[in-house]
Each structure stands twice: as C-alpha cells, then as structure tokens.
Design a protein around this motif. Sequence first.
Motif, PDB file in Angstrom:
ATOM      1  N   HIS A  43       0.844  -1.190   0.000  1.00 26.01           N
ATOM      2  CA  HIS A  43       0.000   0.000   0.000  1.00 26.01           C
ATOM      3  C   HIS A  43       0.881   1.242   0.000  1.00 26.01           C
ATOM      4  O   HIS A  43       2.086   1.168   0.245  1.00 26.01           O
ATOM      5  CB  HIS A  43      -0.916   0.033   1.231  1.00 26.01           C
ATOM      6  N   THR A  44       0.276   2.386  -0.255  1.00 23.41           N
ATOM      7  CA  THR A  44       0.999   3.651  -0.244  1.00 23.41           C
ATOM      8  C   THR A  44       0.115   4.738   0.358  1.00 23.41           C
ATOM      9  O   THR A  44      -1.083   4.811   0.058  1.00 23.41           O
ATOM     10  CB  THR A  44       1.408   4.080  -1.666  1.00 23.41           C
ATOM     11  N   LEU A  45       0.712   5.566   1.204  1.00 25.06           N
ATOM     12  CA  LEU A  45       0.029   6.769   1.676  1.00 25.06           C
ATOM     13  C   LEU A  45       0.442   7.906   0.754  1.00 25.06           C
ATOM     14  O   LEU A  45       1.625   8.246   0.654  1.00 25.06           O
ATOM     15  CB  LEU A  45       0.420   7.086   3.118  1.00 25.06           C
ATOM     16  N   LEU A  46      -0.541   8.460   0.043  1.00 26.23           N
ATOM     17  CA  LEU A  46      -0.289   9.543  -0.902  1.00 26.23           C
ATOM     18  C   LEU A  46      -0.783  10.869  -0.347  1.00 26.23           C
ATOM     19  O   LEU A  46      -1.756  10.925   0.409  1.00 26.23           O
ATOM     20  CB  LEU A  46      -1.013   9.282  -2.231  1.00 26.23           C
ATOM     21  N   ARG A  47      -0.123  11.935  -0.750  1.00 23.57           N
ATOM     22  CA  ARG A  47      -0.626  13.287  -0.528  1.00 23.57           C
ATOM     23  C   ARG A  47      -1.111  13.803  -1.886  1.00 23.57           C
ATOM     24  O   ARG A  47      -0.325  13.914  -2.838  1.00 23.57           O
ATOM     25  CB  ARG A  47       0.455  14.194   0.051  1.00 23.57           C
ATOM     26  N   CYS A  48      -2.403  14.094  -1.970  1.00 23.82           N
ATOM     27  CA  CYS A  48      -3.011  14.492  -3.242  1.00 23.82           C
ATOM     28  C   CYS A  48      -3.393  15.966  -3.208  1.00 23.82           C
ATOM     29  O   CYS A  48      -3.937  16.459  -2.210  1.00 23.82           O
ATOM     30  CB  CYS A  48      -4.257  13.657  -3.530  1.00 23.82           C
TER      31      CYS A  48
END
Length: 347
Positions: free
Chosen positions: A229-234
């Motif tokens: 998984h990845t934690l993204l900042r959008c």
Amino acid sequence: MSSEMNNEPDDKRVDETAVVPEAAAGRRLDAVIAELFPAFSRSRLQRWLKDGALTVDGGSPRGRTPVRGGEQVVIRAELPEEGPVAAEPIALDIVFEDEALLVVNKPAGLVVHPGAGNADGTLQNALLHHDPRLHAVPRAGIVHRLDRETTGLMVVAKTLEAHAHLVEQLQARTVGREYLAVVVGTFTAGGQVDAPIGRHPRDRLRMAVREDGKPAVTHYRVEERFPAHTLLRCRLESGRTHQIRVHMAYIRHPLVGDPLYGGRLAVPSGAASVAVDGDTHTLADVLRGFHRQALHAETLTLTHPVSGETLSWSAAPPADFERLRTALRAHRNAVTEAEADDGRWRP
C-alpha cells in the motif's frame, strides 16, 4: 459574478449574467455553463437552456454546441419550491471562525447538505443551529463538498460577500486543498492524473473517466510506503465529484475501503499479526474493518475574503485512519525484519 440568488422562500427568482471566457473557445456549452454557474446542478442548467430560461447571446443553442468565447449567458428563471432546512443541534468540530468564515473538520458519516435519503442530520442542519444568520446565505454558506465518508476540512461562508468571494476563488482554482489517501499498491514516485470525469454511463451513483467529462487534474506524491500500500498526498487543481477516488481507481490504485471504486479487498500475502492499540490483529482484520474510503482532507489554504490575508489550516486524520496507518507500519516493520537479508523489499 454572483453564483446563486438568496434561496430564502420569499426569493425564488434567478437573475444571473456571465460572459464566456475567451480561453473556453472550442469547449462544449454545457460544460462551460456548469463552471460559470457552479451553484446550480448541470441537469438544472441544461433544463433551463432547453426551456429558454438560459440564453446565449439571446438564443438557445444545444448543450453540445462549441462556444467561441465572449458570448453573454443570461439566466432568467424561477427556482422550484424547496422545503426549509431545519436547524439541528449537531456537534461541530470548528477549527476557525470569524465574522466572514467558518472552517470545520468534518467527521466520517456526516452528509454535507440534505438530499434524497438524507432529509436531515446534515452539516447544513448543524450550521443553521450554530449560527441562525446562515439562513440568509445560500446553502448555509457551503461552497464545496466532501463525500459522506471523507473526513477533513471544509470552509463555510458566513456572509453573502464572503460566499461570492469564495466561489470566485474556487472557480479560479486558487483554493489549495491537500488530501491524505491510503491506496492499494506501491509507487516509485509521485505524478499526476489528468483525465476528465463525468457520470458513469450505466451506474448513476458512480463517476468515471470519460472523454466528454469535465476537466480534472489530481497531483500526488508519496508520503509513506508500505509493502502493498501507499500513503499519498493528493492536491486538486479541480474539484469534481469523487475526483481522487475515480482517478486513483483509473490508474489501478484504488483507495483502501472504497465501497464504490475499491473492488475486491486486497490483502498482502504473508500478512502477519500486528499490534494495534495494545491488541493483536492481522492486517487483513484491520483492512476488513475499514469500511470507508481512506481519504482525509488534511490542509486547506485560501485568501480571506475581507482581509486579503492568505490563511492555511491543517487537521490530523481521525482515529480510524491513524489505526489503519499504524497497522500498515507494523506490517512494514515485520516484513522488513523478515526480508532484510535478501533485499526483496525496502521501505
């Protein structure tokens, strides 16, 4: 340009005028008027265009007609009668408030305004109880939305002047909005998704990337990596319905827990038990227990409509989001220890 008339029961007349920007030349009329008058739904604008209540240079062209730029668009219409929205004593997490603005941290499960299936118990009901003067502002000052299960920051206009100013900023795309999103899959770097979004052709509850949709751009960068998984900042350039959820699913990295676009639950192989909040769980248990899209509107930046000052606010993710992140970190640590010698994965 005012985007909506006062929607109090004694004022149902809409008198609006706007000029099509030169930069819009070649685009479809229906898409352009939807951006010129964001307070009204696209279907309502199309109905007014068909009925002659919305005219373009005095005529009534079809919605698919390309614009040239410079046309004058005029709306002379009557809004249908709507039931009054009642004030309700619903607790609000207020991050900032002055005479012009209110910034709230919306929890999961709170609908923004009344609609089909949600006649009450909404953010709009809560706002009217918090400040009865918001009856005089369209939709109690709500100028943008978050999905029901999305958490985070929203700005509310407390006066008509602030409302008009915030709508202009949103149209000019000068409001800064950053979201944290936990998605399925891994990324090597950030990027952007530039893909138009419109209503799904078969499922009216869903949106989809489609050629005749509204322009939509989502920028993303990697905030934290996990094995699967990845934690993204959008960051949004536009603000389309379900935009981040649709764009992430489009590039095959749907949000964890997303009931509309997430697909089947993806559990990484070999997911060991992890300690979360003092208890032991498998990562699969934590993922199965996360029943909403893992999306949080963390940061909001805008120009104050009175002072002209640039203001910015941040709100930490709620407990369930942090619990998910804790579980993913614990799983990452377990995988790192198990695979440290053969280099199969590095954070």
